[in-house]
Structure formats: C-alpha cells, structure tokens
Scaffold this active site. Structure first.
Site, PDB file in Angstrom:
ATOM      1  N   CYS A 101       0.796  -1.335  -0.095  1.00 30.45           N
ATOM      2  CA  CYS A 101       0.052  -0.077   0.167  1.00 30.45           C
ATOM      3  C   CYS A 101       0.853   1.328  -0.072  1.00 30.45           C
ATOM      4  O   CYS A 101       1.720   1.445   0.801  1.00 30.45           O
ATOM      5  CB  CYS A 101      -0.832   0.064   1.215  1.00 30.45           C
ATOM      6  SG  CYS A 101      -1.686   1.438   1.509  1.00 30.45           S
TER       7      CYS A 101
ATOM      8  N   CYS B 164       0.604   3.231   3.536  1.00 27.64           N
ATOM      9  CA  CYS B 164       1.277   2.628   4.234  1.00 27.64           C
ATOM     10  C   CYS B 164       2.885   2.715   4.158  1.00 27.64           C
ATOM     11  O   CYS B 164       3.407   2.982   5.147  1.00 27.64           O
ATOM     12  CB  CYS B 164       0.919   0.894   4.247  1.00 27.64           C
ATOM     13  SG  CYS B 164      -0.559   0.918   5.009  1.00 27.64           S
TER      14      CYS B 164
ATOM     15  N   ASP C  51      -0.948  16.526  -0.863  1.00 23.73           N
ATOM     16  CA  ASP C  51      -1.226  15.561  -2.064  1.00 23.73           C
ATOM     17  C   ASP C  51      -0.011  15.905  -3.302  1.00 23.73           C
ATOM     18  O   ASP C  51       0.045  17.217  -3.575  1.00 23.73           O
ATOM     19  CB  ASP C  51      -2.666  15.904  -2.768  1.00 23.73           C
ATOM     20  CG  ASP C  51      -3.184  14.767  -3.612  1.00 23.73           C
ATOM     21  OD1 ASP C  51      -3.946  13.975  -3.436  1.00 23.73           O
ATOM     22  OD2 ASP C  51      -2.522  14.656  -4.794  1.00 23.73           O
TER      23      ASP C  51
ATOM     24  N   HIS D 154      -4.318   0.645   8.501  1.00 21.54           N
ATOM     25  CA  HIS D 154      -4.616   0.488   7.098  1.00 21.54           C
ATOM     26  C   HIS D 154      -6.236  -0.148   7.093  1.00 21.54           C
ATOM     27  O   HIS D 154      -6.525  -1.158   7.346  1.00 21.54           O
ATOM     28  CB  HIS D 154      -3.858  -0.700   6.499  1.00 21.54           C
ATOM     29  CG  HIS D 154      -4.283  -0.814   4.977  1.00 21.54           C
ATOM     30  ND1 HIS D 154      -3.710  -0.208   3.776  1.00 21.54           N
ATOM     31  CD2 HIS D 154      -5.122  -1.870   4.368  1.00 21.54           C
ATOM     32  CE1 HIS D 154      -4.285  -0.513   2.742  1.00 21.54           C
ATOM     33  NE2 HIS D 154      -5.230  -1.593   3.128  1.00 21.54           N
TER      34      HIS D 154
ATOM     35  N   ASN E  93     -13.403   9.644  -1.488  1.00 24.34           N
ATOM     36  CA  ASN E  93     -13.878   8.724  -2.525  1.00 24.34           C
ATOM     37  C   ASN E  93     -13.904   7.446  -2.218  1.00 24.34           C
ATOM     38  O   ASN E  93     -12.967   6.869  -1.463  1.00 24.34           O
ATOM     39  CB  ASN E  93     -12.587   8.825  -3.801  1.00 24.34           C
ATOM     40  CG  ASN E  93     -12.831  10.309  -4.361  1.00 24.34           C
ATOM     41  OD1 ASN E  93     -13.926  11.066  -4.377  1.00 24.34           O
ATOM     42  ND2 ASN E  93     -11.694  10.912  -4.705  1.00 24.34           N
TER      43      ASN E  93
ATOM     44  N   GLY F 160     -14.436   6.596  -7.412  1.00 26.20           N
ATOM     45  CA  GLY F 160     -13.208   7.106  -7.913  1.00 26.20           C
ATOM     46  C   GLY F 160     -12.131   6.943  -6.755  1.00 26.20           C
ATOM     47  O   GLY F 160     -10.903   7.547  -7.289  1.00 26.20           O
TER      48      GLY F 160
ATOM     49  N   HIS G  34      -6.356   2.761   0.766  1.00 30.74           N
ATOM     50  CA  HIS G  34      -6.254   3.019   2.044  1.00 30.74           C
ATOM     51  C   HIS G  34      -7.080   4.339   2.265  1.00 30.74           C
ATOM     52  O   HIS G  34      -6.925   5.600   1.840  1.00 30.74           O
ATOM     53  CB  HIS G  34      -4.609   3.506   2.513  1.00 30.74           C
ATOM     54  CG  HIS G  34      -4.202   3.588   3.828  1.00 30.74           C
ATOM     55  ND1 HIS G  34      -3.229   2.835   4.241  1.00 30.74           N
ATOM     56  CD2 HIS G  34      -4.725   4.395   4.471  1.00 30.74           C
ATOM     57  CE1 HIS G  34      -3.252   3.306   5.641  1.00 30.74           C
ATOM     58  NE2 HIS G  34      -4.085   4.389   5.765  1.00 30.74           N
TER      59      HIS G  34
ATOM     60  N   HIS H 107      -8.539   7.667   2.904  1.00 39.35           N
ATOM     61  CA  HIS H 107      -8.257   9.004   3.074  1.00 39.35           C
ATOM     62  C   HIS H 107      -9.173  10.189   2.802  1.00 39.35           C
ATOM     63  O   HIS H 107     -10.268   9.815   2.021  1.00 39.35           O
ATOM     64  CB  HIS H 107      -7.055   9.162   1.976  1.00 39.35           C
ATOM     65  CG  HIS H 107      -7.359   8.594   0.818  1.00 39.35           C
ATOM     66  ND1 HIS H 107      -7.368   7.317   0.205  1.00 39.35           N
ATOM     67  CD2 HIS H 107      -7.679   9.496  -0.459  1.00 39.35           C
ATOM     68  CE1 HIS H 107      -7.480   7.273  -0.992  1.00 39.35           C
ATOM     69  NE2 HIS H 107      -7.783   8.790  -1.534  1.00 39.35           N
TER      70      HIS H 107
ATOM     71  N   HIS I 104      -9.569  13.938   1.705  1.00 39.80           N
ATOM     72  CA  HIS I 104      -9.115  15.010   0.844  1.00 39.80           C
ATOM     73  C   HIS I 104      -9.495  16.215   1.378  1.00 39.80           C
ATOM     74  O   HIS I 104     -10.790  16.660   1.796  1.00 39.80           O
ATOM     75  CB  HIS I 104      -9.509  14.943  -0.554  1.00 39.80           C
ATOM     76  CG  HIS I 104      -9.170  13.899  -1.573  1.00 39.80           C
ATOM     77  ND1 HIS I 104      -8.087  13.954  -2.377  1.00 39.80           N
ATOM     78  CD2 HIS I 104      -9.761  12.699  -1.662  1.00 39.80           C
ATOM     79  CE1 HIS I 104      -8.029  12.674  -3.051  1.00 39.80           C
ATOM     80  NE2 HIS I 104      -8.980  12.162  -2.471  1.00 39.80           N
TER      81      HIS I 104
HETATM   82  P1  AMP Z   1      -8.201   8.922  -4.624  1.00 40.94           P
HETATM   83  O1  AMP Z   1      -8.380   9.106  -6.120  1.00 40.94           O
HETATM   84  O2  AMP Z   1      -9.388   9.517  -3.974  1.00 40.94           O
HETATM   85  O3  AMP Z   1      -7.925   7.393  -4.374  1.00 40.94           O
HETATM   86  O4  AMP Z   1      -7.050   9.948  -4.474  1.00 40.94           O
HETATM   87  C1  AMP Z   1      -5.603   9.551  -4.346  1.00 40.94           C
HETATM   88  C2  AMP Z   1      -4.734  10.656  -4.247  1.00 40.94           C
HETATM   89  O5  AMP Z   1      -3.758  10.185  -3.715  1.00 40.94           O
HETATM   90  C3  AMP Z   1      -4.746  11.391  -5.692  1.00 40.94           C
HETATM   91  O6  AMP Z   1      -5.215  12.712  -5.355  1.00 40.94           O
HETATM   92  C4  AMP Z   1      -3.131  11.340  -5.675  1.00 40.94           C
HETATM   93  O7  AMP Z   1      -2.724  12.604  -6.125  1.00 40.94           O
HETATM   94  C5  AMP Z   1      -2.662  11.116  -4.322  1.00 40.94           C
HETATM   95  N1  AMP Z   1      -1.423  10.564  -4.379  1.00 40.94           N
HETATM   96  C6  AMP Z   1      -0.901   9.220  -4.774  1.00 40.94           C
HETATM   97  N2  AMP Z   1       0.168   9.038  -4.416  1.00 40.94           N
HETATM   98  C7  AMP Z   1       0.737   9.849  -3.556  1.00 40.94           C
HETATM   99  C8  AMP Z   1       2.023  10.202  -3.188  1.00 40.94           C
HETATM  100  N3  AMP Z   1       3.075   9.457  -3.144  1.00 40.94           N
HETATM  101  N4  AMP Z   1       2.024  11.320  -2.118  1.00 40.94           N
HETATM  102  C9  AMP Z   1       0.880  11.994  -2.067  1.00 40.94           C
HETATM  103  N5  AMP Z   1      -0.264  12.128  -2.741  1.00 40.94           N
HETATM  104  C10 AMP Z   1      -0.434  10.695  -3.375  1.00 40.94           C
HETATM  105 ZN    ZN Z   2      -2.404   1.239   3.582  1.00 41.61          ZN
END
Ligand code: AMP
Ligand code: ZN
Length: 115
Positions: A5, A8, A31, A47, A88, A94, A99, A101, A103
């Site tokens: 992940c 993680c 982000d 997780h 999301n 989307g 994991h 999160h 926004h």
């Molecule tokens: P989601 O589409 O809701 O799963 O959002 C995933 C978010 O994680 C997206 O906005 C990506 O830009 C962000 N993301 C993916 N990898 C990383 C990373 N290594 N560091 C910071 N943000 C990330």
């Molecule tokens: Zn995770």
C-alpha cells in the site's frame, strides 16, 4: 500495515511525503497532484481500505480525523474562509488508493457543487 500500500509506505517513511500533521493515529500530508491551491490528504495510520469496509470501532478514528482536519485548518489559516472535505469510496467513487483518505481542499472558492 499493508506491504503493497502506497500510503502505508508513506507512514513507514519508505516513500517521502510533505507532512503537515502527525500523531500516533493519524498522518496528514500534501497531495502529490493537487486539485486546489491547498490539497492535503488526511489518513489513519491503521490500514483501513475504505469507508465501505469500516468495521465496528473504526468510527472513532473517523471522528478523530474530522477533529484533526479542524486543527490543520486552524493552523494553516483557512478555517474561517472555509474548505471542502471529500472521501472517494470504491470504483464508482473514484478511489484510486485503497487506504482510507480524506481529501482536504482549500485556498479557493469551489464552484462545482456535486451536492
Ligand atoms: P483517490 O483517487 O481518492 O484514491 O485519491 C488518491 C490521491 O492520492 C490522489 O489525489 C493522488 O494525487 C494522491 N497520491 C497518490 N500517491 C501519492 C503520494 N505518493 N504522495 C502524495 N499523494 C499521493
Ligand atoms: Zn495502507
């Protein structure tokens, strides 16, 4: 912890991140591909895959995440102006990173209202 992940790995420090808040249960970082002038991801260190796979007891961490969101908003100075929180969930929602999160978006007035 899930070995494969991305988030993680960020928690473990295996992938670098731009941290804005951390405690024993929660991490917040910028982000990598911001959708607003301020775009922060707030995640539980445990997780949890998504809102849809929440188990009994997980609501405590969700509630704490909202408290942390307000702490960040206050510290970063956009609490009064306002902000948007988006989660999301799953394929149709989307969600790309499995994991949980939150926004946290701020720094502009959002026009496109979905709800
Ligand atoms: P989601 O589409 O809701 O799963 O959002 C995933 C978010 O994680 C997206 O906005 C990506 O830009 C962000 N993301 C993916 N990898 C990383 C990373 N290594 N560091 C910071 N943000 C990330
Ligand atoms: Zn995770």
């Amino acid at each position: 912890m899930d070995e494969n992940c991305t988030f993680c790995k960020i928690i473990k420090g295996e992938i670098p991140s731009n941290k804005v808040y951390e405690d024993e249960e929660i991490l917040a970082f910028k982000d990598i591909n911001p959708a607003a002038p301020i775009h922060i991801l707030v995640i539980p260190k445990k997780h949890l895959e998504s809102l849809a796979t929440m188990k009994e007891g997980d609501e405590k961490i969700i509630s704490k995440i909202y408290q942390v969101i307000n702490i960040i908003a206050e510290k970063q100075g956009f609490k009064e102006k306002g902000y948007r929180v988006i989660v999301n969930c799953g394929k149709d929602g989307g969600q790309e990173v499995p994991h949980l999160h939150f926004h946290l978006l701020a720094g502009t007035q959002f026009g496109d209202k979905i709800v």
